[in-house]
Enzyme design. Structure first.
Site, PDB file in Angstrom:
ATOM      1  N   GLU A 293       0.827  -1.213   0.000  1.00  0.00           N
ATOM      2  CA  GLU A 293       0.000   0.000   0.000  1.00  0.00           C
ATOM      3  C   GLU A 293       0.857   1.257   0.000  1.00  0.00           C
ATOM      4  O   GLU A 293       0.611   2.180  -0.793  1.00  0.00           O
ATOM      5  CB  GLU A 293      -0.932   0.007   1.225  1.00  0.00           C
TER       6      GLU A 293
ATOM      7  N   ASP B  52      -0.733  -4.939   3.061  1.00  0.00           N
ATOM      8  CA  ASP B  52      -1.230  -3.738   3.731  1.00  0.00           C
ATOM      9  C   ASP B  52      -0.588  -3.763   5.124  1.00  0.00           C
ATOM     10  O   ASP B  52      -0.937  -4.598   5.966  1.00  0.00           O
ATOM     11  CB  ASP B  52      -2.757  -3.790   3.841  1.00  0.00           C
TER      12      ASP B  52
ATOM     13  N   ILE C 287      -0.687  -1.686   7.696  1.00  0.00           N
ATOM     14  CA  ILE C 287      -1.720  -1.466   8.725  1.00  0.00           C
ATOM     15  C   ILE C 287      -3.024  -1.232   7.992  1.00  0.00           C
ATOM     16  O   ILE C 287      -3.208  -0.210   7.329  1.00  0.00           O
ATOM     17  CB  ILE C 287      -1.435  -0.224   9.618  1.00  0.00           C
ATOM     18  N   ASP C 288      -3.927  -2.186   8.092  1.00  0.00           N
ATOM     19  CA  ASP C 288      -5.261  -1.928   7.565  1.00  0.00           C
ATOM     20  C   ASP C 288      -6.093  -1.456   8.755  1.00  0.00           C
ATOM     21  O   ASP C 288      -6.159  -2.118   9.790  1.00  0.00           O
ATOM     22  CB  ASP C 288      -5.880  -3.174   6.921  1.00  0.00           C
TER      23      ASP C 288
ATOM     24  N   THR D 103      -5.797   2.219   9.303  1.00  0.00           N
ATOM     25  CA  THR D 103      -4.859   3.268   9.752  1.00  0.00           C
ATOM     26  C   THR D 103      -5.582   4.357  10.546  1.00  0.00           C
ATOM     27  O   THR D 103      -5.053   4.861  11.539  1.00  0.00           O
ATOM     28  CB  THR D 103      -4.116   3.870   8.532  1.00  0.00           C
TER      29      THR D 103
ATOM     30  N   ASP E  62      -6.169  -4.444   0.568  1.00  0.00           N
ATOM     31  CA  ASP E  62      -7.208  -4.578   1.598  1.00  0.00           C
ATOM     32  C   ASP E  62      -7.865  -5.959   1.549  1.00  0.00           C
ATOM     33  O   ASP E  62      -8.362  -6.450   2.565  1.00  0.00           O
ATOM     34  CB  ASP E  62      -8.322  -3.533   1.389  1.00  0.00           C
TER      35      ASP E  62
HETATM   36  C1  IPD Z   1      -8.960   1.379   4.693  1.00  0.00           C
HETATM   37  C2  IPD Z   1      -9.748   0.482   5.592  1.00  0.00           C
HETATM   38  C3  IPD Z   1     -11.192   0.958   5.653  1.00  0.00           C
HETATM   39  C4  IPD Z   1     -11.827   1.013   4.296  1.00  0.00           C
HETATM   40  C5  IPD Z   1     -10.976   1.835   3.348  1.00  0.00           C
HETATM   41  C6  IPD Z   1      -9.547   1.347   3.329  1.00  0.00           C
HETATM   42  P1  IPD Z   1      -6.383   1.748   5.368  1.00  0.00           P
HETATM   43  O1  IPD Z   1      -7.606   0.965   4.596  1.00  0.00           O
HETATM   44  O2  IPD Z   1      -9.714  -0.834   5.137  1.00  0.00           O
HETATM   45  O3  IPD Z   1     -11.978   0.084   6.408  1.00  0.00           O
HETATM   46  O4  IPD Z   1     -13.088   1.591   4.399  1.00  0.00           O
HETATM   47  O5  IPD Z   1     -11.558   1.714   2.060  1.00  0.00           O
HETATM   48  O6  IPD Z   1      -8.792   2.188   2.480  1.00  0.00           O
HETATM   49  O7  IPD Z   1      -6.328   3.120   4.765  1.00  0.00           O
HETATM   50  O8  IPD Z   1      -6.733   1.772   6.808  1.00  0.00           O
HETATM   51  O9  IPD Z   1      -5.204   0.914   5.049  1.00  0.00           O
HETATM   52 CA    CA Z   2      -5.871  -0.773   3.862  1.00  0.00          CA
END
Ligand code: IPD
Ligand code: CA
Length: 274
Positions: free
Chosen positions: A71, A91, A93-94, A96, A220
């Site tokens: 990412e 990813d 940190i999913d 963030t 994701d």
């Molecule tokens: C996000 C998370 C969030 C989702 C967003 C993603 P990130 O990833 O998964 O739940 O709604 O579409 O971008 O930015 O925390 O790596």
């Molecule tokens: Ca993510």
């Protein structure tokens, strides 16, 4: 390759556990170094970058021929190119936004694809110590114990997860509101927990019955795709076609019946592919 995959799986688990320690140590700090990416609510922290570098450096050292889609690498300008070569989709940190606020729904999401097929998927929340794992054809596990999706087959009996996303784009916000309104009275309840990967893990482990989102990215969903399917669930594109890992949309559920019921109800949106 199968034996080799065993060794790769053990190596990546070790790295994920160590990457998780970096996240856990930084998690409670009130002074995270935060900058924005695609929108004023799309964040990256120094921990996202450090964990991605840690995982990629560790894997590159062992597997110099493997390719990477991360990412934060893509955010800093690297190409998102998926070939038939062994490719890690990461990813760091999913969730963030959750991490920035010390809300404990955060995870590492990492998958290995060979010939564009997911062979290994790991989703690890180090704060709550929840490690979801799957290998193609071998089932899905939470902290080493087998998991499976719920027996739910009707939307009216479903706990549904949807997300608000990380954009202020009005078309997307309207889509979220429309789909929320459509589903509000058709299911048991709606949730938004802020991590796509963990949402998929909740479907895999039977805590939720349906999750969908428009605008997500390959990192994701790559690990979650395998974990949900290995737990007996189904994963599709939001219009019901096969999941396109770079297609920026996902819907997954405990059963195909729920997918068939919900898809005709949903407002749809297309995004530029990853
Ligand atoms: C996000 C998370 C969030 C989702 C967003 C993603 P990130 O990833 O998964 O739940 O709604 O579409 O971008 O930015 O925390 O790596
Ligand atoms: Ca993510």
């Amino acid at each position: 390759m199968a034996e080799h995959l065993n060794e790769i799986y053990i190596s990546v688990l070790e790295l994920v556990n160590s990457g998780g320690k970096i996240i856990k140590e930084a998690f409670s700090s009130k002074h995270k170094n935060v900058t924005t990416k695609s929108s004023e609510i799309d964040f990256v922290t120094e921990t996202d970058q450090a964990v991605e570098k840690f995982l990629i450096d560790g894997l590159k050292e062992k597997y110099p021929n493997h390719r990477f889609i991360g990412e934060e690498g893509v955010a800093s300008g690297l190409k998102c190119q998926l070939t038939d070569e062994p490719t890690w989709i990461i990813d760091p940190i999913d969730g963030t936004m959750n991490f920035v606020h010390s809300f404990p729904n955060v995870c590492i999401s990492i998958a290995l694809l060979v010939n564009k097929v997911v062979e290994i998927g790991i989703i690890y929340n180090p704060v709550l110590d929840l490690q979801y794992t799957a290998r193609k054809g071998e089932g899905a596990f939470l902290n080493g114990n087998p998991i499976s999706v719920s027996p739910t087959t009707a939307l009216s009996d479903s706990l549904v997860i949807m997300e608000l996303g990380t954009t202020r784009d009005e078309e997307k916000r309207q889509l979220v509101r429309d789909n929320f309104n459509i589903l509000q009275t058709k299911c048991h309840g709606l949730r938004a927990l802020g991590s796509c990967a963990l949402n998929m893990a909740h479907v895999a482990s039977g805590g939720a019955d349906l999750y969908f989102e428009f605008g997500i990215h390959a990192w994701d969903i790559a690990a979650g795709d395998l974990i949900v399917r290995e737990a007996g669930g189904v994963v599709y594109d939001t219009e019901g076609g096969p999941l396109d890992i770079l297609g920026r949309r996902v819907i997954c559920a405990s059963s195909i019946e729920i997918i068939k019921e919900v898809i005709p109800l949903l407002k749809q949106m297309k995004n530029e592919r990853d």
